[in-house]
Design an enzyme around this catalytic site. Sequence first.
Site, PDB file in Angstrom:
ATOM      1  N   HIS A 105       0.868  -1.189   0.000  1.00  0.00           N
ATOM      2  CA  HIS A 105       0.000   0.000   0.000  1.00  0.00           C
ATOM      3  C   HIS A 105       0.901   1.234   0.000  1.00  0.00           C
ATOM      4  O   HIS A 105       1.276   1.755   1.048  1.00  0.00           O
ATOM      5  CB  HIS A 105      -0.907  -0.003   1.230  1.00  0.00           C
ATOM      6  CG  HIS A 105      -1.954   1.084   1.208  1.00  0.00           C
ATOM      7  ND1 HIS A 105      -3.303   0.815   1.248  1.00  0.00           N
ATOM      8  CD2 HIS A 105      -1.853   2.431   1.135  1.00  0.00           C
ATOM      9  CE1 HIS A 105      -3.977   1.953   1.205  1.00  0.00           C
ATOM     10  NE2 HIS A 105      -3.115   2.959   1.144  1.00  0.00           N
ATOM     11  N   GLU A 201      -3.267  16.936   0.606  1.00  0.00           N
ATOM     12  CA  GLU A 201      -3.548  16.918  -0.821  1.00  0.00           C
ATOM     13  C   GLU A 201      -2.838  18.059  -1.545  1.00  0.00           C
ATOM     14  O   GLU A 201      -2.500  17.942  -2.729  1.00  0.00           O
ATOM     15  CB  GLU A 201      -5.062  16.953  -1.056  1.00  0.00           C
ATOM     16  CG  GLU A 201      -5.760  15.705  -0.485  1.00  0.00           C
ATOM     17  CD  GLU A 201      -7.137  15.454  -1.063  1.00  0.00           C
ATOM     18  OE1 GLU A 201      -7.777  16.432  -1.512  1.00  0.00           O
ATOM     19  OE2 GLU A 201      -7.581  14.286  -1.052  1.00  0.00           O
ATOM     20  N   GLN A 202      -2.557  19.156  -0.833  1.00  0.00           N
ATOM     21  CA  GLN A 202      -1.811  20.251  -1.435  1.00  0.00           C
ATOM     22  C   GLN A 202      -0.383  19.824  -1.760  1.00  0.00           C
ATOM     23  O   GLN A 202       0.195  20.237  -2.777  1.00  0.00           O
ATOM     24  CB  GLN A 202      -1.789  21.455  -0.479  1.00  0.00           C
ATOM     25  CG  GLN A 202      -1.098  22.685  -1.030  1.00  0.00           C
ATOM     26  CD  GLN A 202      -1.814  23.255  -2.243  1.00  0.00           C
ATOM     27  OE1 GLN A 202      -3.021  23.461  -2.207  1.00  0.00           O
ATOM     28  NE2 GLN A 202      -1.088  23.522  -3.309  1.00  0.00           N
ATOM     29  N   VAL A 203       0.186  18.975  -0.912  1.00  0.00           N
ATOM     30  CA  VAL A 203       1.545  18.481  -1.136  1.00  0.00           C
ATOM     31  C   VAL A 203       1.641  17.767  -2.485  1.00  0.00           C
ATOM     32  O   VAL A 203       2.620  17.933  -3.232  1.00  0.00           O
ATOM     33  CB  VAL A 203       1.969  17.534   0.011  1.00  0.00           C
ATOM     34  CG1 VAL A 203       3.197  16.725  -0.365  1.00  0.00           C
ATOM     35  CG2 VAL A 203       2.239  18.335   1.279  1.00  0.00           C
ATOM     36  N   GLY A 319      -8.320   9.418  -1.843  1.00  0.00           N
ATOM     37  CA  GLY A 319      -8.814  10.700  -1.350  1.00  0.00           C
ATOM     38  C   GLY A 319      -9.419  10.538   0.031  1.00  0.00           C
ATOM     39  O   GLY A 319      -9.651   9.424   0.513  1.00  0.00           O
ATOM     40  N   HIS A 349      -9.577   1.267  -0.647  1.00  0.00           N
ATOM     41  CA  HIS A 349      -9.457   2.001   0.603  1.00  0.00           C
ATOM     42  C   HIS A 349     -10.840   1.937   1.263  1.00  0.00           C
ATOM     43  O   HIS A 349     -11.842   2.294   0.643  1.00  0.00           O
ATOM     44  CB  HIS A 349      -9.138   3.470   0.337  1.00  0.00           C
ATOM     45  CG  HIS A 349      -7.710   3.768   0.040  1.00  0.00           C
ATOM     46  ND1 HIS A 349      -7.085   3.375  -1.117  1.00  0.00           N
ATOM     47  CD2 HIS A 349      -6.774   4.453   0.765  1.00  0.00           C
ATOM     48  CE1 HIS A 349      -5.826   3.807  -1.110  1.00  0.00           C
ATOM     49  NE2 HIS A 349      -5.611   4.454   0.016  1.00  0.00           N
ATOM     50  N   GLU A 352     -11.119   4.009   6.468  1.00  0.00           N
ATOM     51  CA  GLU A 352     -10.141   5.017   6.902  1.00  0.00           C
ATOM     52  C   GLU A 352     -10.921   6.194   7.479  1.00  0.00           C
ATOM     53  O   GLU A 352     -10.850   7.330   7.007  1.00  0.00           O
ATOM     54  CB  GLU A 352      -9.264   5.456   5.730  1.00  0.00           C
ATOM     55  CG  GLU A 352      -8.052   6.279   6.158  1.00  0.00           C
ATOM     56  CD  GLU A 352      -7.215   6.779   4.985  1.00  0.00           C
ATOM     57  OE1 GLU A 352      -6.159   7.360   5.238  1.00  0.00           O
ATOM     58  OE2 GLU A 352      -7.627   6.593   3.816  1.00  0.00           O
ATOM     59  N   HIS A 377      -6.268   0.236   4.829  1.00  0.00           N
ATOM     60  CA  HIS A 377      -6.429   0.855   6.151  1.00  0.00           C
ATOM     61  C   HIS A 377      -7.362   0.046   7.059  1.00  0.00           C
ATOM     62  O   HIS A 377      -6.936  -0.484   8.071  1.00  0.00           O
ATOM     63  CB  HIS A 377      -6.880   2.308   6.056  1.00  0.00           C
ATOM     64  CG  HIS A 377      -5.874   3.191   5.392  1.00  0.00           C
ATOM     65  ND1 HIS A 377      -4.668   3.518   5.961  1.00  0.00           N
ATOM     66  CD2 HIS A 377      -5.874   3.799   4.170  1.00  0.00           C
ATOM     67  CE1 HIS A 377      -3.975   4.280   5.143  1.00  0.00           C
ATOM     68  NE2 HIS A 377      -4.686   4.454   4.039  1.00  0.00           N
ATOM     69  N   ASP A 435       2.314   6.786   2.413  1.00  0.00           N
ATOM     70  CA  ASP A 435       2.940   7.962   1.790  1.00  0.00           C
ATOM     71  C   ASP A 435       4.220   8.334   2.537  1.00  0.00           C
ATOM     72  O   ASP A 435       4.326   9.436   3.098  1.00  0.00           O
ATOM     73  CB  ASP A 435       1.972   9.145   1.801  1.00  0.00           C
ATOM     74  CG  ASP A 435       0.640   8.807   1.166  1.00  0.00           C
ATOM     75  OD1 ASP A 435       0.545   8.853  -0.063  1.00  0.00           O
ATOM     76  OD2 ASP A 435      -0.298   8.483   1.913  1.00  0.00           O
TER      77      ASP A 435
END
Length: 503
Positions: A105, A201-203, A319, A349, A352, A377, A435
Amino acid sequence: MHVLFLGDLMWIYLLLLCCASCNGRPDPRKRDALIGLEASRRTGGDITLNEREKLLDGKLQKLKQHDMEAGQFPPSMHFFKAKRLIDQSPVFNLIQKMPKGAALHVHDFAMVSVDWLVKNVTYRENCYVCFTDKQTVQFIFSSGPPASSSHCSSWTLLRSLREKIKNTTELDNSFIRNLTLFTEDPDRAYPNQDTVWERFEQVFLVAYGLVTYAPVFKDYLYEGLRQFYEDNIMYVEIRALLPQTYELDGRLNDKDWSMAACQEVVNQFKKHHPDFIGARVIFTVHRKINATEAVKTVEEAMILRRNFPDVMAGFDFVGQEDLGRPLWYFKDALSLPEDKGFNLPYFFHAGETDSQGTDVDQNLMDALLFNTTRIGHGFALARHPVVKEMARKMYVPIEVCPISNQVLKLVSDLRDHPAAVLMAEGHPLVISSDDPAVFGATALSHDFYEAFMGFGGMSFNLGTLKELALNSLRYSTLSSQRKEEAIDALLVKWDKFVWESLL
């Protein structure tokens, strides 16, 4: 199944014995039998260690005891604060050297350390940067100055910018901060889930312009495989959005190009590293799309699966689950493959979330109804006993990502993570990292440490680690024959690890 059946008989037998003498003094032998039965049910509880493994386990238990009594227990702290302590831990050092099997994952744009992105990719020719009105940055490669954007300052060639300023280190550090969630005070920076998810999400948007440049796309994947390989991982399954990549002149490449590039890079990496098993892609799409878009996306996934069967493993949604559409909303799209007699594996997913009783909270059940291969998750699974039993009987493992769940504010103290109960019950699961680059973690070792120390305390042993490594290959999408070959190769590496750790 045979082991579980015998375990149930033992349990019933012990209950009868205990009840028969409940008015008298407890029999120590019955107590010992209960302790033994409980231990046998844990993840790794049915693994018999050989003499060398027992010696290493004795060493490991002493090291664990030191970490448990050190005053500051890393799994009880936010990872951003605990990382320094973990990095100094002899237990972590041992886990780093340990063969960990597979990472099942992992997301495509969060595999490679942000240091590499900044200090390698942004130093390449034709890299432009602009500064947005949201106090972030965007990057793009172009043969000339890109067209201006309403949400962005004018584009500046990074090479020219660096030549004008004296302190390029501070500029690079500012880019690194834009590409990671790391902060000295995470509780203040991210007071709730929506805040941290918005930043999270901005990253990915910051990384987008770098990673989707076609030459970087290939280099990034190769570097990602290298970093996972260096963390003693032999196989990877990557959740990938497969966005359009672009060339220096602005030409766009489609998803077929991206899949072919993945296949090419994986084959190249295997050629250079013969003991690396390989990598496969799970095609993903954001869960905020509508029903019509979902139908088109699933049809696209089926085409990719048909055209690239060796590298395309299946399909998933990504997301923030709480703000996205539930799986049941996509029931028509997700039913398409079966209606057409096509095999498109799902890797949803699900769970989560800590929003019990909502439509999203039913994703775990719906994931099983759509015959998901694994569950990503599964944090909410402990609150759904029927679904949990279904998952066990269907042999659907949970992909547990400890650091991600903590950083994204589902749990603060990892000793309280629901996976602690799942592992105590021997529920099928694997440990992965989600991540790692965004969290500032290693490819997998930090997550293994948090799970090993936080979920089981002193009750987990070397057998736990061995089973987790084996599970990662057992529950992969490798063919039966390749699984056997991979597990044989892992056990050879494992024996070497045990021997060298005792020297």
